[in-house]
Write a protein that holds these residues in place. Structure first.
Motif: not given
Length: 73
Positions: A50-53, A59-60
């Motif tokens: 779930d990279n939209v959190r 973090e990115h």
């Protein structure tokens, strides 16, 4: 006069070859940097799902800033 035209053509060809070479070097550098980034940054398991959190975006961004500060081509 013909000699001058030939010299001018050669000069133009050299300039075009130089531009092509520079463009290729820029593209290669970009590819090397992207490959370095891909091996540097591995998202956490939760962020892979779930990279939209917001915490994943943070973090990115932190990882990208650290990478940019360290990266040398």
């Amino acid at each position: 006069m013909l000699q001058q035209q030939k010299e001018e053509q050669r000069r133009q060809i050299r300039q075009e070859l130089e531009k092509d070479w520079q463009r290729q070097q820029i593209e290669l550098a970009a590819k090397r940097k992207e490959a370095a980034w891909q091996s540097y940054y591995k998202p956490s398991p939760i962020c892979r799902l779930d990279n939209v959190r917001a915490d994943c975006a943070n973090e990115h961004m932190r990882a990208r800033r650290a990478f940019e500060a360290e990266y040398r081509d």
